[in-house]
Motif scaffolding. Structure first.
Motif, PDB file in Angstrom:
ATOM      1  N   ALA A  31       0.821  -1.212   0.000  1.00  0.00           N
ATOM      2  CA  ALA A  31       0.000   0.000   0.000  1.00  0.00           C
ATOM      3  C   ALA A  31       0.854   1.260   0.000  1.00  0.00           C
ATOM      4  CB  ALA A  31      -0.934  -0.009   1.212  1.00  0.00           C
ATOM      5  N   VAL A  32       1.972   1.233   0.742  1.00  0.00           N
ATOM      6  CA  VAL A  32       2.873   2.385   0.734  1.00  0.00           C
ATOM      7  C   VAL A  32       3.475   2.574  -0.663  1.00  0.00           C
ATOM      8  CG1 VAL A  32       5.033   3.296   1.659  1.00  0.00           C
ATOM      9  CG2 VAL A  32       3.355   2.263   3.192  1.00  0.00           C
ATOM     10  N   TRP A  33       3.799   1.475  -1.323  1.00  0.00           N
ATOM     11  CA  TRP A  33       4.362   1.583  -2.676  1.00  0.00           C
ATOM     12  C   TRP A  33       3.344   2.101  -3.681  1.00  0.00           C
ATOM     13  CZ3 TRP A  33       9.409   0.820  -4.323  1.00  0.00           C
ATOM     14  CH2 TRP A  33      10.304   0.442  -3.324  1.00  0.00           C
ATOM     15  N   GLY A 101       2.221   8.014   9.676  1.00  0.00           N
ATOM     16  CA  GLY A 101       2.821   8.192   8.353  1.00  0.00           C
ATOM     17  C   GLY A 101       1.836   7.977   7.229  1.00  0.00           C
ATOM     18  N   VAL A 102       1.015   6.936   7.334  1.00  0.00           N
ATOM     19  CA  VAL A 102       0.047   6.650   6.268  1.00  0.00           C
ATOM     20  C   VAL A 102      -1.034   7.730   6.203  1.00  0.00           C
ATOM     21  CG1 VAL A 102      -1.809   5.072   5.613  1.00  0.00           C
ATOM     22  CG2 VAL A 102       0.452   4.177   6.148  1.00  0.00           C
ATOM     23  N   ALA A 103      -1.521   8.149   7.360  1.00  0.00           N
ATOM     24  CA  ALA A 103      -2.534   9.209   7.358  1.00  0.00           C
ATOM     25  C   ALA A 103      -1.976  10.498   6.765  1.00  0.00           C
ATOM     26  CB  ALA A 103      -3.037   9.449   8.784  1.00  0.00           C
ATOM     27  N   GLY A 104      -0.757  10.852   7.174  1.00  0.00           N
ATOM     28  CA  GLY A 104      -0.138  12.048   6.617  1.00  0.00           C
ATOM     29  C   GLY A 104       0.149  11.917   5.140  1.00  0.00           C
ATOM     30  N   GLY A 105       0.583  10.728   4.705  1.00  0.00           N
ATOM     31  CA  GLY A 105       0.870  10.518   3.291  1.00  0.00           C
ATOM     32  C   GLY A 105      -0.366  10.631   2.426  1.00  0.00           C
ATOM     33  N   ALA A 106      -1.475  10.076   2.899  1.00  0.00           N
ATOM     34  CA  ALA A 106      -2.720  10.179   2.135  1.00  0.00           C
ATOM     35  C   ALA A 106      -3.154  11.637   1.998  1.00  0.00           C
ATOM     36  CB  ALA A 106      -3.812   9.356   2.810  1.00  0.00           C
ATOM     37  N   GLY A 107      -3.048  12.382   3.101  1.00  0.00           N
ATOM     38  CA  GLY A 107      -3.394  13.804   3.025  1.00  0.00           C
ATOM     39  C   GLY A 107      -2.483  14.569   2.086  1.00  0.00           C
ATOM     40  N   ALA A 108      -1.186  14.230   2.106  1.00  0.00           N
ATOM     41  CA  ALA A 108      -0.240  14.917   1.227  1.00  0.00           C
ATOM     42  C   ALA A 108      -0.509  14.611  -0.239  1.00  0.00           C
ATOM     43  CB  ALA A 108       1.191  14.514   1.601  1.00  0.00           C
ATOM     44  N   LEU A 109      -0.917  13.387  -0.547  1.00  0.00           N
ATOM     45  CA  LEU A 109      -1.257  13.045  -1.937  1.00  0.00           C
ATOM     46  C   LEU A 109      -2.447  13.863  -2.429  1.00  0.00           C
ATOM     47  CD1 LEU A 109      -0.809   9.161  -1.801  1.00  0.00           C
ATOM     48  CD2 LEU A 109       0.513  10.734  -3.237  1.00  0.00           C
ATOM     49  N   PHE A 190      -6.161   3.866  -1.363  1.00  0.00           N
ATOM     50  CA  PHE A 190      -5.593   2.519  -1.307  1.00  0.00           C
ATOM     51  C   PHE A 190      -4.519   2.435  -0.228  1.00  0.00           C
ATOM     52  CE2 PHE A 190      -3.213  -1.202  -2.313  1.00  0.00           C
ATOM     53  CZ  PHE A 190      -4.066  -2.045  -3.005  1.00  0.00           C
ATOM     54  N   THR A 191      -3.716   3.476  -0.104  1.00  0.00           N
ATOM     55  CA  THR A 191      -2.639   3.478   0.891  1.00  0.00           C
ATOM     56  C   THR A 191      -3.202   3.332   2.299  1.00  0.00           C
ATOM     57  OG1 THR A 191      -1.258   4.850  -0.548  1.00  0.00           O
ATOM     58  CG2 THR A 191      -0.692   4.796   1.783  1.00  0.00           C
ATOM     59  N   VAL A 192      -4.289   4.022   2.586  1.00  0.00           N
ATOM     60  CA  VAL A 192      -4.905   3.927   3.909  1.00  0.00           C
ATOM     61  C   VAL A 192      -5.532   2.546   4.127  1.00  0.00           C
ATOM     62  CG1 VAL A 192      -6.754   4.808   5.379  1.00  0.00           C
ATOM     63  CG2 VAL A 192      -5.295   6.402   4.103  1.00  0.00           C
TER      64      VAL A 192
END
Length: 416
Positions: A31-33, A101-109, A190-192
């Motif tokens: 999911a991170v990828w 990290g995942v929550a922040g990454g989804a928001g950043a996307l 998908f990442t989340v």
């Protein structure tokens, strides 16, 4: 209780992990990828072409944005690894960083999707790299935390399979979502969702506060230097990973532009998806098998060497056989080689870690060998394409770099 908890958190694992744990960790890793490679393969290139100012090439914009993001990744991964080593939350050392990290990454996307200028695009991608690396550092540390040596090739194989499936899924979502903004939103969702099973179903190991390594900026930053004199095997393993990944990064950086400008494909976006799918199929055919075979043989180096040579041949094909059929063959061969390399190299890296108390930080330093090539690749690739011979020379250089990396694995002494 504290003593047994510390033993569980810091001891070398001996109990085999189960299929459910491996599957959920692999899904979270994939999911991170997705969050990384939907943008890297498709979305950032499309944005660069749209936002490039007059007189500035899309290749240069893409190179600067991905290079800045990779710089952030290179710094963030060991930093968050070190912080997770020192985390004494009741939820464990790694889980808080995965969730944050995942929550922040989804928001950043989602924020990146709204970029209307190159500086905003660059800032958004740097934020994506910062946050997703917090999650990735914690997920990577779970392997030496929980998996015994005799099982690491197999688990590394499943993680490698998840990685390429994440690349394929990210590319697919970015291609079929219906636009740049929709592509970013799909990757974020998908990442989340992909990380939830691991976070919700599996309890992390808790580190008692009295066993926490020193928590100060001097201790954290000073720990980033791992002397290759004291730990030569780690040094050679790091250099092997760096060079093979650098060759691979150079080969993949301008793939969309290679299909559009050299092969003149009418649908280069779709061409990238096809090549990624072909690569994924052959990689999936070797990544788990290679890891299991390595575990049973009790050897790592021969597998890394052969995998590196196969990847060199694949990249060389892009230099000498510049047709769509040649690109398909190269993608297939690259998948075969990278599949074996991904699983066995990850196991090899965990086998040469210096200390259990610093697994997250040490793996973060090792992961610089993944992110630093993303910085170096644009700096090497852009002048080669524009001034030093074009794509033939570019792929020839990539093949040579990867071959040197494969040969250097023979310098490692402490691992068979």
């Amino acid at each position: 209780m504290s003593r047994s908890a510390a033993a569980a958190a810091l001891a070398e694992p001996s109990a085999p992990v189960g299929r459910a744990w491996t599957a959920s960790l692999s899904l979270a890793n994939g999911a991170v990828w997705v969050g990384w490679y939907g943008p890297i393969q498709i979305l950032l290139a499309l944005q660069a072409a749209e936002l490039a100012p007059a007189g500035v090439s899309k290749e240069s914009v893409l190179a600067w944005v991905t290079g800045l993001g990779a710089t952030v990744s290179m710094l963030a991964n060991p930093l968050f690894g070190a912080l997770s080593d020192r985390t004494t939350s009741r939820f464990g050392r790694r889980t808080p960083w995965i969730v944050t990290g995942v929550a922040g990454g989804a928001g950043a996307l989602v924020l990146l999707a709204g970029a209307r200028t190159v500086p905003v695009m660059a800032a958004g991608w740097c934020l994506v790299q910062l946050t997703l690396n917090a999650a990735f550092a914690a997920l990577t540390a779970a392997l030496p935390d929980r998996v015994p040596h005799r099982q690491r090739g197999a688990v590394g194989g499943w993680l490698g399979a998840a990685q390429i499936l994440g690349v394929v899924a990210g590319t697919g979502l970015a291609t079929v979502a219906g636009g740049v903004a929709a592509g970013y939103a799909a990757c974020a969702a998908f990442t989340v969702l992909g990380t939830l099973p691991y976070v919700l179903l599996h309890r992390d190991l808790v580190l008692p506060a009295e066993r926490r390594p020193e928590l100060s900026w001097r201790a954290v930053l000073g720990g980033f230097w791992i002397s290759p004199r004291r730990h030569p095997d780690l040094g050679w393993a790091w250099l092997t990973r760096f060079l093979i990944n650098l060759g691979n990064a150079i080969a993949l950086l301008y793939l969309l532009y290679y299909l559009r400008d050299v092969l003149r494909r009418p649908d280069p976006d779709g061409g990238v998806l096809v090549l990624t799918a072909v690569n994924g199929v052959t990689l999936l055919g070797t990544v788990v098998v290679g890891g299991i075979w390595s575990d049973r043989a009790g050897r790592r180096k021969p597998f890394v060497l052969v995998a590196g040579v196969i990847m060199t041949v694949a990249t060389g094909l892009l230099a000498v056989w510049q047709t769509w059929v040649g690109a398909l063959c190269a993608a297939a061969l690259l998948g075969v080689g990278f599949g074996v390399f991904t699983s066995v190299d990850l196991a090899l890296m965990t086998d040469v870690l210096p200390a259990a108390a610093h697994r997250g930080k040490d793996l973060g330093v090792i992961n610089i060998a993944n992110s630093l090539p993303q910085v170096a690749a644009p700096a090497l690739a852009a002048p080669i394409v524009h001034h030093l011979g074009g794509y033939r020379v570019l792929y020839g250089v990539a093949a040579a770099i990867g071959l040197v990396g494969a040969l250097l694995v023979r310098r490692i002494r402490g691992v068979a």
